[in-house]
Design a protein around this motif. Structure first.
Motif, PDB file in Angstrom:
ATOM      1  N   MET A   1     -38.535 -14.383 -31.859  1.00 22.38           N
ATOM      2  CA  MET A   1     -39.128 -13.674 -30.572  1.00 22.38           C
ATOM      3  C   MET A   1     -39.381 -12.264 -30.977  1.00 22.38           C
ATOM      4  O   MET A   1     -38.642 -11.622 -31.880  1.00 22.38           O
ATOM      5  CB  MET A   1     -37.955 -13.721 -29.580  1.00 22.38           C
ATOM      6  CG  MET A   1     -38.558 -13.003 -28.267  1.00 22.38           C
ATOM      7  SD  MET A   1     -37.485 -13.621 -26.960  1.00 22.38           S
ATOM      8  CE  MET A   1     -36.378 -11.933 -26.679  1.00 22.38           C
ATOM      9  N   GLY A   2     -40.646 -11.621 -30.568  1.00 21.75           N
ATOM     10  CA  GLY A   2     -41.137 -10.526 -30.891  1.00 21.75           C
ATOM     11  C   GLY A   2     -40.585  -9.233 -30.131  1.00 21.75           C
ATOM     12  O   GLY A   2     -40.092  -9.696 -29.190  1.00 21.75           O
ATOM     13  N   ASP A   3     -41.070  -8.136 -30.358  1.00 18.95           N
ATOM     14  CA  ASP A   3     -40.546  -7.030 -29.965  1.00 18.95           C
ATOM     15  C   ASP A   3     -41.106  -6.974 -28.546  1.00 18.95           C
ATOM     16  O   ASP A   3     -42.118  -7.377 -27.996  1.00 18.95           O
ATOM     17  CB  ASP A   3     -40.712  -5.733 -30.308  1.00 18.95           C
ATOM     18  CG  ASP A   3     -40.099  -5.369 -31.786  1.00 18.95           C
ATOM     19  OD1 ASP A   3     -38.859  -6.054 -31.814  1.00 18.95           O
ATOM     20  OD2 ASP A   3     -40.660  -4.910 -32.956  1.00 18.95           O
TER      21      ASP A   3
ATOM     22  N   ASP B   1     -48.644  -3.700 -16.800  1.00 17.80           N
ATOM     23  CA  ASP B   1     -47.404  -4.268 -16.972  1.00 17.80           C
ATOM     24  C   ASP B   1     -46.580  -3.214 -17.794  1.00 17.80           C
ATOM     25  O   ASP B   1     -46.732  -3.231 -18.875  1.00 17.80           O
ATOM     26  CB  ASP B   1     -47.121  -5.632 -17.585  1.00 17.80           C
ATOM     27  CG  ASP B   1     -45.813  -6.186 -17.367  1.00 17.80           C
ATOM     28  OD1 ASP B   1     -44.866  -5.588 -17.160  1.00 17.80           O
ATOM     29  OD2 ASP B   1     -45.645  -7.496 -18.017  1.00 17.80           O
ATOM     30  N   PRO B   2     -45.454  -2.380 -17.207  1.00 20.18           N
ATOM     31  CA  PRO B   2     -45.127  -1.088 -18.114  1.00 20.18           C
ATOM     32  C   PRO B   2     -43.906  -1.957 -19.209  1.00 20.18           C
ATOM     33  O   PRO B   2     -43.495  -1.320 -20.212  1.00 20.18           O
ATOM     34  CB  PRO B   2     -44.323  -0.383 -17.228  1.00 20.18           C
ATOM     35  CG  PRO B   2     -44.809  -0.731 -15.809  1.00 20.18           C
ATOM     36  CD  PRO B   2     -45.436  -2.137 -15.878  1.00 20.18           C
ATOM     37  N   GLU B   3     -43.736  -3.261 -18.917  1.00 18.46           N
ATOM     38  CA  GLU B   3     -42.816  -3.948 -19.757  1.00 18.46           C
ATOM     39  C   GLU B   3     -43.525  -5.237 -20.508  1.00 18.46           C
ATOM     40  O   GLU B   3     -43.824  -6.083 -19.489  1.00 18.46           O
ATOM     41  CB  GLU B   3     -41.461  -4.341 -18.944  1.00 18.46           C
ATOM     42  CG  GLU B   3     -40.579  -3.216 -18.844  1.00 18.46           C
ATOM     43  CD  GLU B   3     -39.170  -3.709 -18.042  1.00 18.46           C
ATOM     44  OE1 GLU B   3     -38.852  -4.755 -17.989  1.00 18.46           O
ATOM     45  OE2 GLU B   3     -38.408  -2.856 -17.855  1.00 18.46           O
ATOM     46  N   THR B   4     -43.927  -4.824 -21.766  1.00 17.96           N
ATOM     47  CA  THR B   4     -44.852  -6.033 -22.136  1.00 17.96           C
ATOM     48  C   THR B   4     -44.561  -6.552 -23.556  1.00 17.96           C
ATOM     49  O   THR B   4     -43.802  -5.782 -24.299  1.00 17.96           O
ATOM     50  CB  THR B   4     -46.242  -5.451 -22.195  1.00 17.96           C
ATOM     51  OG1 THR B   4     -47.368  -6.618 -22.585  1.00 17.96           O
ATOM     52  CG2 THR B   4     -46.331  -4.464 -23.224  1.00 17.96           C
ATOM     53  N   ASP B   5     -44.802  -7.455 -23.953  1.00 21.22           N
ATOM     54  CA  ASP B   5     -44.920  -7.903 -25.492  1.00 21.22           C
ATOM     55  C   ASP B   5     -45.433  -6.950 -26.378  1.00 21.22           C
ATOM     56  O   ASP B   5     -46.710  -6.489 -26.174  1.00 21.22           O
ATOM     57  CB  ASP B   5     -45.439  -9.534 -25.568  1.00 21.22           C
ATOM     58  CG  ASP B   5     -44.391 -10.544 -24.766  1.00 21.22           C
ATOM     59  OD1 ASP B   5     -43.335 -10.167 -24.776  1.00 21.22           O
ATOM     60  OD2 ASP B   5     -44.978 -11.368 -24.671  1.00 21.22           O
ATOM     61  N   ALA B   6     -45.037  -6.704 -27.434  1.00 20.92           N
ATOM     62  CA  ALA B   6     -45.743  -5.970 -28.359  1.00 20.92           C
ATOM     63  C   ALA B   6     -47.138  -6.659 -28.689  1.00 20.92           C
ATOM     64  O   ALA B   6     -46.936  -7.803 -29.030  1.00 20.92           O
ATOM     65  CB  ALA B   6     -44.891  -5.757 -29.517  1.00 20.92           C
TER      66      ALA B   6
ATOM     67  N   LEU C   1     -39.431   1.008 -27.586  1.00 20.43           N
ATOM     68  CA  LEU C   1     -39.020  -0.110 -27.687  1.00 20.43           C
ATOM     69  C   LEU C   1     -38.299  -0.454 -26.554  1.00 20.43           C
ATOM     70  O   LEU C   1     -37.371   0.344 -26.178  1.00 20.43           O
ATOM     71  CB  LEU C   1     -38.060  -0.647 -28.947  1.00 20.43           C
ATOM     72  CG  LEU C   1     -38.902  -0.774 -30.378  1.00 20.43           C
ATOM     73  CD1 LEU C   1     -37.768  -0.968 -31.485  1.00 20.43           C
ATOM     74  CD2 LEU C   1     -39.694  -1.938 -30.348  1.00 20.43           C
ATOM     75  N   LEU C   2     -38.254  -1.550 -25.811  1.00 20.25           N
ATOM     76  CA  LEU C   2     -37.688  -1.922 -24.701  1.00 20.25           C
ATOM     77  C   LEU C   2     -36.199  -2.192 -24.965  1.00 20.25           C
ATOM     78  O   LEU C   2     -35.953  -2.731 -25.903  1.00 20.25           O
ATOM     79  CB  LEU C   2     -38.121  -3.057 -23.950  1.00 20.25           C
ATOM     80  CG  LEU C   2     -37.911  -3.292 -22.588  1.00 20.25           C
ATOM     81  CD1 LEU C   2     -38.261  -2.185 -21.679  1.00 20.25           C
ATOM     82  CD2 LEU C   2     -38.430  -4.659 -22.059  1.00 20.25           C
ATOM     83  N   GLY C   3     -35.230  -1.394 -24.414  1.00 26.31           N
ATOM     84  CA  GLY C   3     -33.908  -1.469 -24.549  1.00 26.31           C
ATOM     85  C   GLY C   3     -33.265  -0.442 -25.336  1.00 26.31           C
ATOM     86  O   GLY C   3     -32.348   0.466 -24.927  1.00 26.31           O
ATOM     87  N   SER C   4     -33.823  -0.100 -26.388  1.00 28.43           N
ATOM     88  CA  SER C   4     -33.298   0.830 -27.283  1.00 28.43           C
ATOM     89  C   SER C   4     -34.099   2.082 -27.132  1.00 28.43           C
ATOM     90  O   SER C   4     -33.519   3.344 -27.409  1.00 28.43           O
ATOM     91  CB  SER C   4     -33.584   0.459 -28.954  1.00 28.43           C
ATOM     92  OG  SER C   4     -34.957   0.639 -29.140  1.00 28.43           O
ATOM     93  N   GLY C   5     -35.350   2.294 -26.664  1.00 29.30           N
ATOM     94  CA  GLY C   5     -36.146   3.484 -26.536  1.00 29.30           C
ATOM     95  C   GLY C   5     -36.567   4.190 -27.700  1.00 29.30           C
ATOM     96  O   GLY C   5     -37.218   5.034 -27.582  1.00 29.30           O
ATOM     97  N   GLU C   6     -36.371   3.178 -28.750  1.00 27.20           N
ATOM     98  CA  GLU C   6     -37.019   3.843 -29.929  1.00 27.20           C
ATOM     99  C   GLU C   6     -38.435   4.112 -29.732  1.00 27.20           C
ATOM    100  O   GLU C   6     -39.001   3.071 -29.431  1.00 27.20           O
ATOM    101  CB  GLU C   6     -36.527   2.867 -30.997  1.00 27.20           C
ATOM    102  CG  GLU C   6     -37.205   3.103 -32.668  1.00 27.20           C
ATOM    103  CD  GLU C   6     -36.741   2.296 -33.751  1.00 27.20           C
ATOM    104  OE1 GLU C   6     -37.446   2.299 -34.504  1.00 27.20           O
ATOM    105  OE2 GLU C   6     -35.767   1.400 -33.444  1.00 27.20           O
ATOM    106  N   PRO C   7     -39.001   5.088 -30.267  1.00 26.21           N
ATOM    107  CA  PRO C   7     -40.435   5.378 -30.336  1.00 26.21           C
ATOM    108  C   PRO C   7     -41.101   4.474 -31.115  1.00 26.21           C
ATOM    109  O   PRO C   7     -41.126   4.138 -32.395  1.00 26.21           O
ATOM    110  CB  PRO C   7     -40.723   6.697 -30.487  1.00 26.21           C
ATOM    111  CG  PRO C   7     -39.336   7.419 -30.622  1.00 26.21           C
ATOM    112  CD  PRO C   7     -38.276   6.234 -30.742  1.00 26.21           C
ATOM    113  N   VAL C   8     -42.462   3.896 -30.588  1.00 25.72           N
ATOM    114  CA  VAL C   8     -43.324   3.081 -31.210  1.00 25.72           C
ATOM    115  C   VAL C   8     -44.485   4.077 -31.676  1.00 25.72           C
ATOM    116  O   VAL C   8     -45.139   3.961 -32.580  1.00 25.72           O
ATOM    117  CB  VAL C   8     -43.594   1.959 -30.302  1.00 25.72           C
ATOM    118  CG1 VAL C   8     -44.704   0.891 -31.395  1.00 25.72           C
ATOM    119  CG2 VAL C   8     -42.551   1.100 -30.409  1.00 25.72           C
TER     120      VAL C   8
END
Length: 77
Positions: free
Chosen positions: A1-3, A40-45, A65-72
């Motif tokens: 499963m992807g980010d 969609d603010p929450e989306t697949d990478a 990243l959803l969940g961790s908040g790590e910047p992409v």
């Protein structure tokens, strides 16, 4: 499963250039005030959303990243 990503637009920075729509037409919409917001603010990478963030002339689009908040984007320096 992807980010999975959390996509946000800082409306205090958005100038309504619509570059996000150019890069990801299904990912963003402009409201009546020409302010962008993610469909969609929450989306697949995906590359289109990343290109939209990178193409924003005022860096109003941020991705984490959803969940961790790590910047992409923008990446931490």
């Amino acid at each position: 499963m992807g980010d999975r990503w959390q996509v946000e637009v800082d409306r205090s920075l958005c100038i309504g250039s619509a570059q996000c729509l150019h890069h990801a037409p299904d990912g963003f919409r402009l409201d009546a005030g020409r302010q962008s917001h993610p469909v969609d603010p929450e989306t697949d990478a995906n590359e289109k959303i990343l290109a939209a963030a990178e193409g924003c002339p005022v860096e109003a689009v941020t991705i984490s990243l959803l969940g961790s908040g790590e910047p992409v984007f923008p990446p931490e320096e």
